[in-house]
Design an enzyme around this catalytic site. Structure first.
Site, short mmCIF file in Angstrom:
data_model
loop_
_atom_site.label_atom_id
_atom_site.label_comp_id
_atom_site.label_asym_id
_atom_site.label_seq_id
_atom_site.Cartn_x
_atom_site.Cartn_y
_atom_site.Cartn_z
N HIS A 1 -14.06 -2.14 3.75
CA HIS A 1 -14.06 -2.95 4.96
C HIS A 1 -13.86 -2.09 6.21
O HIS A 1 -13.06 -2.40 7.09
CB HIS A 1 -12.98 -4.04 4.88
CG HIS A 1 -13.24 -5.06 3.83
ND1 HIS A 1 -13.30 -4.74 2.48
CD2 HIS A 1 -13.43 -6.40 3.91
CE1 HIS A 1 -13.54 -5.84 1.78
NE2 HIS A 1 -13.64 -6.86 2.61
N GLU B 1 0.81 -1.22 0.00
CA GLU B 1 0.00 0.00 0.00
C GLU B 1 0.84 1.27 0.00
O GLU B 1 0.45 2.27 -0.61
CB GLU B 1 -0.94 0.00 1.20
CG GLU B 1 -2.21 -0.82 1.02
CD GLU B 1 -2.02 -2.31 1.28
OE1 GLU B 1 -3.00 -3.06 1.17
OE2 GLU B 1 -0.88 -2.71 1.61
N PHE C 1 -5.50 -0.90 6.03
CA PHE C 1 -4.20 -1.09 5.39
C PHE C 1 -3.73 0.17 4.66
O PHE C 1 -2.56 0.53 4.74
CB PHE C 1 -4.26 -2.26 4.40
CG PHE C 1 -4.60 -3.58 5.04
CD1 PHE C 1 -4.26 -3.86 6.34
CD2 PHE C 1 -5.29 -4.55 4.32
CE1 PHE C 1 -4.58 -5.07 6.94
CE2 PHE C 1 -5.61 -5.77 4.90
CZ PHE C 1 -5.26 -6.02 6.20
#
Length: 307
Positions: free
Chosen positions: A105, A55, A80
């Protein structure tokens, strides 16, 4: 009411918009089937970039593409991608790079995946950054409007999306207006102000309050930054009682944004309902019940505030 995960609507919308806008590109961190960018990767393979489980690199590549004139959507689980806060701070926010950070999420509502994948600090982190807008749609129709808007918005945006399905709370003819609160139900005694996945429970809480003779206004805040200070001032100047509700940590999110605005106005009272500890694995309804986000908990908070 129909129900759809907002990540699903995001994937459909960004793919559709890319049909007519060649500047839209999508970057993903090896999660295309979870962030719902898989359809984009098939339909626009030349504009889809899977950076792998990296990421931090994705943030840098996205910033470079934005500074070169593209409109990059960089996608991963919210915990993340926002976990790469330093890269976002310098590469995106400081440079005013036109990057759209998509965190899926979000919150404890993701359920069985457990705390390691529950983003409950992400809004607080993104709110601290100058130049960064923070948007969290509550349902499918709002997600479509939000994605359409932020594609045209100049500057970085954090878009917070759900894993789980969420019920439609906005009606036909809904129009997304950046930075503006949406009144879902009128009421004169107390304002229940929510954002994102919890809005169905907020509406249910208003029903529970009505059984007790309390007339609750229900408000959906999809733009957490910039917050709609005009709306907050109007509530503070009327009954002055606000209960904020969010699937996010109690510090730094919607509740903090509203409380800050109320403090500067010097009038009104705020009761914040949010996540106060590390959650565990379980189904969404069970977790919302255990950690204080059920309709019963929300209505109880309103009753306590009014007392």
């Amino acid at each position: 009411m129909s129900a759809t995960a907002t990540r699903v609507t995001f994937g459909e919308t960004v793919t559709r918009l890319a049909d007519d806008n060649p500047d839209i590109v999508v970057l993903d961190a090896d999660l295309r089937k979870s962030t719902m960018t898989d359809e984009f990767s098939r339909k626009h393979p030349e504009r889809f970039f899977d950076v792998g489980i990296a990421e931090g690199n994705m943030v840098g590549v996205g910033a470079g593409m934005a500074l070169a004139g593209k409109i990059p959507f960089i996608c991963s689980f919210a915990c993340f991608v926002v976990g790469r806060f330093e890269q976002i701070r310098m590469a995106v926010a400081y440079n005013r790079a036109n990057v759209k950070i998509v965190g899926t999420h979000a919150g404890i509502g993701i359920g069985e995946d457990g705390y390691s994948q529950m983003a409950t600090e992400d809004v607080g982190l993104m709110r601290t950054l100058p130049n960064m807008a923070v948007v969290q749609p509550a349902d499918a129709i709002e997600t479509r409007g939000a994605v359409e808007y932020i594609t045209q918005h100049e500057g970085p945006v954090f878009l917070r999306l759900t894993r789980q399905k969420v019920a439609d709370v906005n009606g036909e003819g809904y129009e997304f207006r950046f930075g503006k609160a949406v009144v879902l139900r009128e009421g004169a005694d107390v304002s229940l102000v929510g954002t994102g996945a919890v809005m169905e429970n907020v509406l249910k809480a208003a029903d529970l309050l009505a059984e007790q003779g309390i007339n609750a206004q229900v408000v959906n805040i999809h733009t957490i930054k910039p917050i709609d200070t005009g709306f907050i001032e109007s509530v503070a100047s009327s009954h002055g009682r606000i209960v904020t509700v969010e699937d996010h940590g109690i510090a730094g999110g919607l509740g903090s944004a509203v409380a800050e605005a109320v403090a500067e106005l010097g009038r009104g009272r705020v009761r914040r309902v949010g996540v106060t500890e590390f959650a565990e694995s379980g189904d969404t309804e069970g977790l919302y019940g255990k950690y204080g986000l059920s309709a019963e908990h929300i209505s109880a908070a309103a009753v306590e505030l009014m007392a």
